[in-house]
Design an enzyme around this catalytic site. Sequence first.
Site, mmCIF file in Angstrom:
data_model
loop_
_atom_site.group_PDB
_atom_site.id
_atom_site.type_symbol
_atom_site.label_atom_id
_atom_site.label_comp_id
_atom_site.label_asym_id
_atom_site.label_seq_id
_atom_site.Cartn_x
_atom_site.Cartn_y
_atom_site.Cartn_z
ATOM 1 N N TRP A 101 58.366 22.358 -4.581
ATOM 2 C CA TRP A 101 59.122 21.410 -5.390
ATOM 3 C C TRP A 101 60.497 21.176 -5.581
ATOM 4 C CZ3 TRP A 101 56.264 18.435 -7.710
ATOM 5 C CH2 TRP A 101 54.699 18.781 -8.196
ATOM 6 N N ASP A 172 65.509 22.785 -12.486
ATOM 7 C CA ASP A 172 63.619 22.050 -12.733
ATOM 8 C C ASP A 172 62.983 23.796 -13.089
ATOM 9 O OD1 ASP A 172 61.144 21.888 -12.920
ATOM 10 O OD2 ASP A 172 61.128 20.774 -11.073
ATOM 11 N N LYS A 196 52.875 22.635 -18.439
ATOM 12 C CA LYS A 196 53.226 23.575 -18.412
ATOM 13 C C LYS A 196 53.184 24.698 -18.649
ATOM 14 C CE LYS A 196 53.150 22.237 -13.961
ATOM 15 N NZ LYS A 196 54.618 21.656 -13.095
HETATM 16 C C1 LIG Z 1 54.408 20.581 -12.142
HETATM 17 C C2 LIG Z 1 55.492 20.633 -11.650
HETATM 18 C C3 LIG Z 1 56.707 19.151 -11.120
HETATM 19 C C4 LIG Z 1 56.332 17.362 -10.939
HETATM 20 O O1 LIG Z 1 56.333 17.273 -12.746
HETATM 21 P P1 LIG Z 1 55.054 15.812 -12.909
HETATM 22 O O2 LIG Z 1 55.581 16.280 -14.234
HETATM 23 O O3 LIG Z 1 53.904 15.649 -12.123
HETATM 24 O O4 LIG Z 1 56.639 15.260 -12.726
HETATM 25 C C5 LIG Z 1 57.686 19.050 -10.223
HETATM 26 N N1 LIG Z 1 58.535 20.534 -10.959
HETATM 27 C C6 LIG Z 1 57.855 21.702 -10.731
HETATM 28 C C7 LIG Z 1 58.674 23.305 -10.846
HETATM 29 C C8 LIG Z 1 56.811 21.823 -11.236
HETATM 30 O O5 LIG Z 1 55.422 22.911 -11.844
#
Ligand SMILES: *Cc1c(COP(=O)(O)O)cnc(C)c1O
Length: 360
Positions: A101, A172, A196
């Site tokens: 990511w 993030d 999540k």
């Molecule tokens: C799932 C995830 C993403 C991507 O999220 P989207 O909503 O599909 O854009 C980005 N960063 C992390 C750490 C993630 O777990």
Amino acid sequence: MRVFNFAAGPATLPEEVLEQVRAELTDWQGSGMSVMEVSHRSKAFMAAAQEAEASLRELLGVAANYKVLFLQGGATGQFSAIPMNLARADSTVDYLNTGTWSKKALAEAQRFTSRVNVAADEAASKYTTVPDPQALRLSSGAAYVHYTPNETIGGVEFPYVPDTGAVPLVADMSSTILSRPIDVARFGLIYAGAQKNIGPAGLVVVIVREDLIGKARPGTPAVWDYKSMADEGSMLNTPATFGWYFAGLVFRWLQRRGGLTAAAARNRAKAQLLYGAIDASTFYSNPVAAGCRSWMNVPFTLADPQLDRSFLDGARAAGLVNLEGHRSVGGMRASLYNAMPLTGVEALVAFMKEFERRHG
Ligand SMILES: *Cc1c(COP(=O)(O)O)cnc(C)c1O
């Protein structure tokens, strides 16, 4: 029968909240309509939206000098929104690369500035480690430092918050937000896709310090400009109303269960149980360095990958689903977000022990 869903995202949601949503689905707050059918500008929806924000602020201890935005476009949209809002085309930005990511975030930033400095890269360990806090190669005068506190695919988590001095720290937190208390004041910007640990897909939460708002580069589309979104209370356009409402119910569910201190204790216990079982066996293994194993996403492999299919089939028959690892890494992965109860992890560990007894 409801299963234990170990998916990394979209992920399991609290059953109690799902039941509440079901109960009020066709007649929300006496409106005779579902929440999906009411105007986002109605009094009732505005109140629910504000209450969701207030609960999130209370849970995380968000100070008044931060805006909380409820946006769309996922965390991936924020990979672009962040450089558009916080950096100029000639700005230097620092990225810590700790896995899939963070790599995607930094690749997107390269579309907006040619000066992306990779301030740490854990390639040498195959992304099973986090950088030493003293070893970060931070630029002087960077517009911001970006990192991924929890790598959802690698199952690697920072046990510390990087010290970036006066440079805004951007995180993030998609797969770790609300898993434990954090000190929001350490961050310039926090963002998290909802699917999540917050609610259904389609919503991304951005917590941004006010002094970082209003500096978007010329040409930034209004829906990506934190200022236009903050000025309009995240309702410059129609927001993801169902997701926002659902998130509010999840925040209240967490509050009822003792807030984030209690959530952290539950999450630590779940993670310890699973890592303990993995470490106690020679049949299962987890590649991540001991000091930075994720509480939320636990990858593990079987000694004989030929048994993977049979493991997954047996698990599914026992009501334990979505344990396959990400397609890029294989093996297994169990995601243990807030909505995964301890009983789910106990059932998984019991299944693992029985599987090992039969095939080990
Ligand atoms: C799932 C995830 C993403 C991507 O999220 P989207 O909503 O599909 O854009 C980005 N960063 C992390 C750490 C993630 O777990």
